[in-house]
Design a protein around this motif. Structure first.
Motif, PDB file in Angstrom:
ATOM      1  N   LYS A  65     -74.527 -90.222  36.550  1.00 15.86           N
ATOM      2  CA  LYS A  65     -75.445 -89.973  37.672  1.00 15.86           C
ATOM      3  C   LYS A  65     -76.901 -90.084  37.231  1.00 15.86           C
ATOM      4  O   LYS A  65     -77.732 -90.691  37.930  1.00 15.86           O
ATOM      5  CB  LYS A  65     -75.203 -88.576  38.254  1.00 15.86           C
ATOM      6  N   ALA A  66     -77.218 -89.488  36.083  1.00 27.44           N
ATOM      7  CA  ALA A  66     -78.600 -89.479  35.606  1.00 27.44           C
ATOM      8  C   ALA A  66     -79.069 -90.876  35.243  1.00 27.44           C
ATOM      9  O   ALA A  66     -80.206 -91.260  35.548  1.00 27.44           O
ATOM     10  CB  ALA A  66     -78.724 -88.549  34.396  1.00 27.44           C
ATOM     11  N   ILE A  67     -78.203 -91.647  34.583  1.00 28.28           N
ATOM     12  CA  ILE A  67     -78.581 -93.010  34.205  1.00 28.28           C
ATOM     13  C   ILE A  67     -78.762 -93.881  35.441  1.00 28.28           C
ATOM     14  O   ILE A  67     -79.683 -94.700  35.519  1.00 28.28           O
ATOM     15  CB  ILE A  67     -77.519 -93.611  33.259  1.00 28.28           C
ATOM     16  N   ASN A  68     -77.881 -93.700  36.416  1.00 25.47           N
ATOM     17  CA  ASN A  68     -77.997 -94.468  37.656  1.00 25.47           C
ATOM     18  C   ASN A  68     -79.322 -94.170  38.351  1.00 25.47           C
ATOM     19  O   ASN A  68     -80.037 -95.081  38.801  1.00 25.47           O
ATOM     20  CB  ASN A  68     -76.828 -94.132  38.581  1.00 25.47           C
ATOM     21  N   TYR A  69     -79.682 -92.885  38.430  1.00 27.63           N
ATOM     22  CA  TYR A  69     -80.944 -92.498  39.063  1.00 27.63           C
ATOM     23  C   TYR A  69     -82.141 -93.023  38.272  1.00 27.63           C
ATOM     24  O   TYR A  69     -83.091 -93.562  38.848  1.00 27.63           O
ATOM     25  CB  TYR A  69     -81.017 -90.980  39.178  1.00 27.63           C
ATOM     26  N   SER A  70     -82.091 -92.870  36.966  1.00 23.49           N
ATOM     27  CA  SER A  70     -83.222 -93.310  36.141  1.00 23.49           C
ATOM     28  C   SER A  70     -83.417 -94.812  36.226  1.00 23.49           C
ATOM     29  O   SER A  70     -84.552 -95.304  36.255  1.00 23.49           O
ATOM     30  CB  SER A  70     -83.021 -92.883  34.682  1.00 23.49           C
ATOM     31  N   ALA A  71     -82.311 -95.560  36.277  1.00 21.53           N
ATOM     32  CA  ALA A  71     -82.422 -97.015  36.390  1.00 21.53           C
ATOM     33  C   ALA A  71     -83.060 -97.418  37.710  1.00 21.53           C
ATOM     34  O   ALA A  71     -83.850 -98.362  37.773  1.00 21.53           O
ATOM     35  CB  ALA A  71     -81.040 -97.650  36.248  1.00 21.53           C
ATOM     36  N   SER A  72     -82.735 -96.674  38.772  1.00 18.89           N
ATOM     37  CA  SER A  72     -83.282 -97.006  40.092  1.00 18.89           C
ATOM     38  C   SER A  72     -84.775 -96.718  40.182  1.00 18.89           C
ATOM     39  O   SER A  72     -85.475 -97.323  41.010  1.00 18.89           O
ATOM     40  CB  SER A  72     -82.544 -96.222  41.183  1.00 18.89           C
ATOM     41  N   LYS A  73     -85.294 -95.802  39.357  1.00 18.51           N
ATOM     42  CA  LYS A  73     -86.705 -95.434  39.420  1.00 18.51           C
ATOM     43  C   LYS A  73     -87.546 -96.074  38.312  1.00 18.51           C
ATOM     44  O   LYS A  73     -88.717 -96.355  38.511  1.00 18.51           O
ATOM     45  CB  LYS A  73     -86.851 -93.904  39.324  1.00 18.51           C
ATOM     46  N   GLU A  79     -91.215-106.652  40.467  1.00 19.34           N
ATOM     47  CA  GLU A  79     -91.170-107.789  39.557  1.00 19.34           C
ATOM     48  C   GLU A  79     -89.769-108.388  39.461  1.00 19.34           C
ATOM     49  O   GLU A  79     -89.447-109.128  38.546  1.00 19.34           O
ATOM     50  CB  GLU A  79     -91.652-107.355  38.164  1.00 19.34           C
ATOM     51  N   GLY A  80     -88.918-108.025  40.410  1.00 21.11           N
ATOM     52  CA  GLY A  80     -87.600-108.631  40.465  1.00 21.11           C
ATOM     53  C   GLY A  80     -86.522-107.913  39.676  1.00 21.11           C
ATOM     54  O   GLY A  80     -85.388-108.389  39.609  1.00 21.11           O
ATOM     55  N   GLU A  81     -86.832-106.783  39.063  1.00 18.26           N
ATOM     56  CA  GLU A  81     -85.829-106.039  38.304  1.00 18.26           C
ATOM     57  C   GLU A  81     -85.032-105.175  39.259  1.00 18.26           C
ATOM     58  O   GLU A  81     -85.595-104.386  40.005  1.00 18.26           O
ATOM     59  CB  GLU A  81     -86.497-105.173  37.229  1.00 18.26           C
ATOM     60  N   LYS A  82     -83.719-105.306  39.254  1.00 18.27           N
ATOM     61  CA  LYS A  82     -82.853-104.551  40.141  1.00 18.27           C
ATOM     62  C   LYS A  82     -81.968-103.604  39.346  1.00 18.27           C
ATOM     63  O   LYS A  82     -81.338-104.021  38.374  1.00 18.27           O
ATOM     64  CB  LYS A  82     -81.959-105.516  40.957  1.00 18.27           C
ATOM     65  N   PRO A  83     -81.900-102.346  39.740  1.00 17.30           N
ATOM     66  CA  PRO A  83     -81.027-101.399  39.041  1.00 17.30           C
ATOM     67  C   PRO A  83     -79.564-101.721  39.272  1.00 17.30           C
ATOM     68  O   PRO A  83     -79.193-102.325  40.287  1.00 17.30           O
ATOM     69  CB  PRO A  83     -81.402-100.052  39.668  1.00 17.30           C
ATOM     70  N   MET A  84     -78.719-101.316  38.352  1.00 19.32           N
ATOM     71  CA  MET A  84     -77.282-101.513  38.501  1.00 19.32           C
ATOM     72  C   MET A  84     -76.732-100.559  39.544  1.00 19.32           C
ATOM     73  O   MET A  84     -77.244 -99.470  39.742  1.00 19.32           O
ATOM     74  CB  MET A  84     -76.577-101.290  37.164  1.00 19.32           C
ATOM     75  N   SER A  85     -75.658-100.967  40.203  1.00 21.01           N
ATOM     76  CA  SER A  85     -75.003-100.101  41.173  1.00 21.01           C
ATOM     77  C   SER A  85     -74.219 -99.022  40.444  1.00 21.01           C
ATOM     78  O   SER A  85     -73.950 -99.130  39.237  1.00 21.01           O
ATOM     79  CB  SER A  85     -74.053-100.925  42.049  1.00 21.01           C
TER      80      SER A  85
END
Length: 301
Positions: A65-73, A79-85
């Motif tokens: 959960k924490a990694i998913n949230y951190s990746a999204s923020k 610049e085209g960087e998209k977080p993983m689902s």
């Protein structure tokens, strides 16, 4: 009050008995915060050894959960960087778990089996067989940690790991939670996950020694996988005790390998990273209100 933490992408996750939070700094400098309440644990999950198995499961679940949230923020979507689902991150963690079993259980066991063909004492003694297997496992673990430390992005995470430890040290010492005070503390903590993993490596040597040497390779490997919860439970109890008795000369000697390994997995953080770790801690410790300018520059989710 005990707190624990974990470094994530451009941030830190903190956990207390009742709450967990993650604070992440985005590319624009804003600190984003997510906080959730933890469900009360049934008494059976608080029992010695069982609590260690659950703590490992909870750490993995909250980590995803924490990694998913951190990746999204932390990623700059402009610049085209998209977080993983969430699904992608979960599959990645599952793949990493399978790879971990392969690298740290299967490969050392197989190499020890080959070594036993040319070194007769290893083939004849369960103790020597498991010592050789354990030494190879620890060696692979240390090499793995060193190799990933060379990755530039991982170094940033190790810096946040250091920030997490400094903030927890300051909190446990009861000092004022100001930046100047926090910076004086070290980055090597006896309750660190790195130390836990090293204890797991050593504990596995003892636990695996009960496996009969007459079993064939497939049974030896399968039993090692099945015994993972037992090893995790025992290692957790050792870690808890070592944190309480760190002044004991014997315990101090036993925890040194884990602390030395943290020379790789923790790096000195900068002020902004400490501020993020402090923000995460403030969310799980009632009444903690650090007086820092950056705390006004934040967003809640």
């Amino acid at each position: 009050m005990k707190v624990g933490g974990q470094a994530v992408i451009e941030g830190v996750m903190m956990k207390s008995k009742d709450l967990w939070s993650v604070a992440v700094r985005d590319p624009k400098g804003v600190i984003h915060v997510k906080k959730e309440r933890l469900r009360p644990l049934p008494k059976v999950l608080k029992l010695p050894f069982i609590r260690g198995v659950y703590a490992l499961y909870q750490s993995l679940a909250l980590g995803v959960k924490a990694i998913n949230y951190s990746a999204s923020k932390a990623l700059d979507e402009d610049e085209g960087e998209k977080p993983m689902s969430s699904a992608t991150i979960t599959l990645t963690m599952l793949f990493a778990f399978v790879m971990g079993i392969g690298i740290f259980l299967f490969l050392p066991l197989y190499l020890t089996k080959l070594l036993a063909l040319v070194v007769r004492p290893i083939a004849e003694s369960s103790f020597l067989f498991n010592i050789a297997d354990g030494i190879l496992r620890v060696g692979f673990f240390v090499v793995y940690i060193f190799v990933i430390s060379l990755w530039k992005d991982m170094r940033r995470i190790f810096e946040y790991h250091g920030a997490e430890h400094k903030v927890i040290f300051a909190f446990e010492a009861g000092t004022d939670m100001e930046l100047s005070s926090i910076k004086k503390f070290g980055t090597h903590h006896p309750r660190c996950g790195t130390s836990f993993l090293f204890i797991v490596m050593l504990m596995s040597i003892l636990v695996f020694s009960i496996i009969p040497k007459t079993w064939d390779f497939s049974w030896k490997f399968g039993s090692r996988v099945v015994l993972i919860p037992l090893i995790a439970g025992c290692s957790y109890e050792v870690l808890r005790y070592s944190a309480r008795a760190s002044a004991n000369p014997i315990i101090k000697f036993l925890i040194q390998p884990g602390l030395l390994l943290q020379r790789i997995t923790t790096k000195d953080p900068d002020d902004s990273q400490i501020e993020v770790a402090l923000r995460a801690l403030a969310e799980v410790v009632p009444g903690l209100k650090p007086d820092m300018p950056e705390m006004d520059k934040q967003a809640y989710d």
